[in-house]
Design an enzyme around this catalytic site. Sequence first.
Site, short mmCIF file in Angstrom:
data_model
loop_
_atom_site.label_atom_id
_atom_site.label_comp_id
_atom_site.label_asym_id
_atom_site.label_seq_id
_atom_site.Cartn_x
_atom_site.Cartn_y
_atom_site.Cartn_z
CG ASP A 247 6.10 4.01 0.06
OD1 ASP A 247 4.95 4.03 -0.46
OD2 ASP A 247 5.71 3.50 1.63
CE1 TYR A 397 0.56 1.56 3.36
CE2 TYR A 397 1.83 0.10 4.27
CZ TYR A 397 1.40 1.22 2.76
OH TYR A 397 2.56 1.18 1.97
CG HIS A 454 6.45 4.27 -4.88
ND1 HIS A 454 6.02 5.50 -4.74
CD2 HIS A 454 6.67 3.10 -4.81
CE1 HIS A 454 4.81 5.39 -3.85
NE2 HIS A 454 6.25 4.17 -3.29
#
Length: 478
Positions: A247, A397, A454
């Site tokens: 990630d 982000y 993930h």
Amino acid sequence: MWQEILPNTWSFGYSQKHAALVPAAALAVGGMLVYWLRSRNKIKTIEMGDGWWGSGERPVKGKEDESIRPFKIETSDKEIEDLHRRLEQARYTPPLEGAAFHYGFNSSYLQKVVAYWRNQFDWRKQVEVLNKYPHFKTTIEGIEIHFIHVKPSYVPHGRAVQPLLMVHGWPGSFYEFYKIIPLLTEPASHGMNEGDVVFEVICPSIPGYGFSEASHKQGFDSIAAARIFHKLMNRLGFKEYYLQGGDWGARITTDMAQMLPQSVKGLHLNLVFIPRRGLGRMISVMLGAYVPWLIGLTREDVRRIYPYVQKNIYDLLRESGYLHIQGTKPDTAGCGVNDSPVGLAAYILEKFSTWTDKSFLQKDDGDLERKYTLDELLTNVMIYWVTASIVPSMRFYKENLSKDPTLALNSRFGVHVPTGIAAFPQELAHTPQVWAKEVYKNIITYSYMPRGGHFAAFEEPRLLAQDIINFVRKVEHL
């Protein structure tokens, strides 16, 4: 007579002058050729730069406190009472019939999770679990950086201990690594095939996540985090070290390898950021469905990539709505989840369902408890809750996507350090080795993992630990 001598003399002088220029010109051309060859082979790196993320202006005088301070997670009756009050006052909207997790977190199952959280989950006990590893804080570029540093209790004579920095992502935390740490620091006692490899593990919290202070300034991106983590490792006395991440951790550690390759002995990833665009990639995708061998795809690549539109467009669109919100207006959505523990749990735990296995959205409970316990899941949520860090974690982000909307920055800088890639089958998207080589120029190991998604370290710690060990063993014997 002098008329005959003068031209001859001038001719002799002229030839001597040009004779002297020839070696000079050859030397200049040779120098330019050497410079061209060196510059062509020179590794292009990300500029390290510097930063200040503390409140107010950077102090003009005085050196930053570089001390490393022990830290302990604590809680209080007041903190727990406030949580319980908020859990008791939660409101729910009934789910649509047969919706399962297709609309997001199913509220019927959410009520069961909240009931467990309120009546059975013991935060004080989990704080003790979190404190079983040594925690520290240090100030870098004006903000406090939290990390755990775990050393092996026993090292056989003559065996070198390899420093390994492991970086988490969103919506995870340093706690994701609690099950994998003993497998890496004490591999023999846990039945791992370690060969001659043993690690000391450093797991920092990304600034703005958990117990690391958030930036007070705009612009804190993965490059800033990479620089801070290099400074952290340097402050701990390491000149060379291994990196591991998935990630955002994969993005940050890749930036670290591109920033100071001389400090990175090896880079291990369980997620690869490769921009999927351009005519060449389009042709590759089209041919791959029919003649995969022609473009370097394996049978397993084909199985994981196709049908391409379904797996790489529809599925990603379904799972990436949060990314657009957090990449544009994180503070607006953040208000709600920062104020409501129930909203926070739904927002975070939904990812631990569908990002672990895409098929879990077919289940009314999201199959959350198939791979994790509620204690594990709620401990990760609590790290965000007690630190009020969900909003700054969401801002990460915006800081990255506003500068690099396609996440293509890495592709402009090759990664030349030894690289290992663990490709888990339930990852959000699959990157074949032939595509990964576009950026990662020195892939030592590429493993098709048999299961897992993930949150690899959290879900399949033994598989990931063994792959890291195998990778480092190969690098050490190159």
